[in-house]
Design an enzyme around this catalytic site. Structure first.
Site, PDB file in Angstrom:
ATOM      1  N   ASP A   1      -1.831  -5.268  75.492  1.00  0.00           N
ATOM      2  CA  ASP A   1      -1.440  -6.682  75.492  1.00  0.00           C
ATOM      3  C   ASP A   1      -0.386  -6.954  74.425  1.00  0.00           C
ATOM      4  O   ASP A   1       0.155  -8.056  74.346  1.00  0.00           O
ATOM      5  CB  ASP A   1      -2.644  -7.610  75.345  1.00  0.00           C
ATOM      6  CG  ASP A   1      -3.441  -7.382  74.075  1.00  0.00           C
ATOM      7  OD1 ASP A   1      -3.082  -6.489  73.272  1.00  0.00           O
ATOM      8  OD2 ASP A   1      -4.449  -8.087  73.879  1.00  0.00           O
ATOM      9  N   SER A   2      -0.032  -5.933  73.648  1.00  0.00           N
ATOM     10  CA  SER A   2       1.127  -6.024  72.747  1.00  0.00           C
ATOM     11  C   SER A   2       2.403  -6.320  73.510  1.00  0.00           C
ATOM     12  O   SER A   2       3.401  -6.737  72.921  1.00  0.00           O
ATOM     13  CB  SER A   2       1.287  -4.720  71.963  1.00  0.00           C
ATOM     14  OG  SER A   2       1.243  -3.597  72.832  1.00  0.00           O
TER      15      SER A   2
ATOM     16  N   ASP B   1      -5.265  -3.156  78.911  1.00  0.00           N
ATOM     17  CA  ASP B   1      -5.966  -4.125  78.064  1.00  0.00           C
ATOM     18  C   ASP B   1      -6.430  -5.326  78.876  1.00  0.00           C
ATOM     19  O   ASP B   1      -5.684  -5.858  79.705  1.00  0.00           O
ATOM     20  CB  ASP B   1      -5.019  -4.640  76.968  1.00  0.00           C
ATOM     21  CG  ASP B   1      -5.103  -3.832  75.693  1.00  0.00           C
ATOM     22  OD1 ASP B   1      -6.035  -3.009  75.556  1.00  0.00           O
ATOM     23  OD2 ASP B   1      -4.245  -4.013  74.823  1.00  0.00           O
TER      24      ASP B   1
ATOM     25  N   LYS C   1      -9.455  -1.585  78.578  1.00  0.00           N
ATOM     26  CA  LYS C   1      -9.785  -1.624  77.152  1.00  0.00           C
ATOM     27  C   LYS C   1     -10.090  -3.056  76.759  1.00  0.00           C
ATOM     28  O   LYS C   1      -9.421  -3.987  77.219  1.00  0.00           O
ATOM     29  CB  LYS C   1      -8.639  -1.083  76.295  1.00  0.00           C
ATOM     30  CG  LYS C   1      -8.945  -1.096  74.784  1.00  0.00           C
ATOM     31  CD  LYS C   1      -7.901  -0.349  73.980  1.00  0.00           C
ATOM     32  CE  LYS C   1      -6.624  -1.116  73.781  1.00  0.00           C
ATOM     33  NZ  LYS C   1      -6.812  -2.351  72.968  1.00  0.00           N
TER      34      LYS C   1
ATOM     35  N   GLU D   1     -11.564  -5.577  73.248  1.00  0.00           N
ATOM     36  CA  GLU D   1     -11.783  -5.626  71.806  1.00  0.00           C
ATOM     37  C   GLU D   1     -13.175  -6.140  71.473  1.00  0.00           C
ATOM     38  O   GLU D   1     -13.700  -7.019  72.163  1.00  0.00           O
ATOM     39  CB  GLU D   1     -10.730  -6.537  71.152  1.00  0.00           C
ATOM     40  CG  GLU D   1      -9.301  -6.051  71.319  1.00  0.00           C
ATOM     41  CD  GLU D   1      -8.273  -6.964  70.669  1.00  0.00           C
ATOM     42  OE1 GLU D   1      -7.067  -6.672  70.806  1.00  0.00           O
ATOM     43  OE2 GLU D   1      -8.675  -7.960  70.013  1.00  0.00           O
TER      44      GLU D   1
ATOM     45  N   GLU E   1      -8.472   0.502  64.688  1.00  0.00           N
ATOM     46  CA  GLU E   1      -7.194  -0.020  64.218  1.00  0.00           C
ATOM     47  C   GLU E   1      -7.290  -0.515  62.791  1.00  0.00           C
ATOM     48  O   GLU E   1      -8.164  -1.310  62.445  1.00  0.00           O
ATOM     49  CB  GLU E   1      -6.693  -1.154  65.122  1.00  0.00           C
ATOM     50  CG  GLU E   1      -5.343  -1.696  64.664  1.00  0.00           C
ATOM     51  CD  GLU E   1      -4.653  -2.588  65.681  1.00  0.00           C
ATOM     52  OE1 GLU E   1      -3.560  -3.108  65.353  1.00  0.00           O
ATOM     53  OE2 GLU E   1      -5.183  -2.781  66.787  1.00  0.00           O
TER      54      GLU E   1
END
Length: 282
Positions: free
Chosen positions: A49-50, A88, A118, A120, A186
């Site tokens: 999602d960056s 993501d 993925k 978080e 991270e």
């Protein structure tokens, strides 16, 4: 996956089996051309999602939508033959509960063809991870600095110092027990990341977490020098393509203004009609 190849793509069980073996190589990819570049060299191509920041110019990842992830996920899948695509789950697509997470994860996989997602979060997301994995959705977990929670964390800070170390270890154990096939660490102190890696039976993928992890991931635009808004300490620049591109664009602009481009070799000659034969005066 490219139709022109018979290579077998990597799948989540193969990544999990790499625990303690050769380091796992991961880079982000958001487009078909970059996916084709990443594919021969990497085990995983992460549609992170960056992309909201490095492709769409957003100030953070929070504004990224499902539609954006699906669009870029499809593009990346078209460029992969070997590497595994992981996508993501964007902010707001899974936090409400396991059922919401399953609906959106299933949509990402069905509409892109990617074999894994993925998300978080640690201990508090373990029930959601367990719900997904029990229903056929392979999950790569992500703990430590979780960019979608940047407003809660108070910035992009190192996570796991002091009393936070045991909390991070609990998060790691929780996502492992829930069925995640790997976990991204991270911006975690190097010693703690190495201890987590030794403790878990699933691979750890580090980003700003030191060499003791089972693999590493970077944002491809960072390591190529294309994204220059800021440069985290953990990024190593392997090229300065942004500077190269700037020089090339400046040279093009100068050539256009000086009428050096296009030159004759870049143009097409006119095709003149054949001359008609002179009429017989008789």
């Amino acid at each position: 996956m490219s139709a022109s190849t018979s290579l077998k793509p990597v799948l989540p069980p193969e990544i999990r089996a790499r625990k303690g073996g050769d380091p796992i190589v991961v880079l982000t990819a958001y487009t078909t051309p970059v996916a084709r570049l990443v594919d021969p060299h990497c085990d995983v191509a992460l549609v992170g999602d960056s992309l909201g920041m490095v492709v769409h110019g957003l100030p953070s990842t929070i504004g990224v939508t499902m539609e954006m992830m699906i669009l870029h996920g499809r593009a990346v899948m078209r460029g992969l033959s070997k590497a595994m695509c992981v996508i993501d789950m964007p902010f707001g697509s899974y936090e409400e509960g396991p059922e919401q997470a399953y609906r959106n994860a299933a949509r990402l996989m069905a509409e892109t063809g990617a074999p894994a997602v993925k998300l978080e979060g640690g201990t508090h997301m373990a029930p959601t991870i367990a719900f997904l994995t029990a229903r056929g959705v392979p999950v790569m977990a992500h703990i430590g600095l979780t960019p979608q929670a940047v407003n809660t964390l108070g910035g992009y800070k190192v996570v796991g110092r002091g009393a936070e170390a045991e909390v991070l270890m609990e998060d790691a154990l929780a996502v492992e027990a829930a069925g995640a096939f790997s976990v991204v660490l991270e911006k975690v102190p190097e010693g703690l990341a190495a201890r987590v890696s030794r403790t878990l039976s699933i691979p750890t993928i580090g980003i700003g977490a030191g060499v003791g992890c089972d693999g590493q991931v970077l944002v491809v635009d960072d390591m190529l020098g294309l994204f220059t808004d800021f440069r985290p300490k953990f990024v190593k620049r392997y090229a300065e393509l942004g500077k190269t591109a700037d020089d090339a664009i400046a040279a093009y602009a100068a050539d256009v203004r000086a009428r050096r481009f296009p030159a004759p070799e870049h143009a097409f000659a006119d095709i003149l009609p054949a001359k008609s034969a002179a009429k017989d005066p008789k």
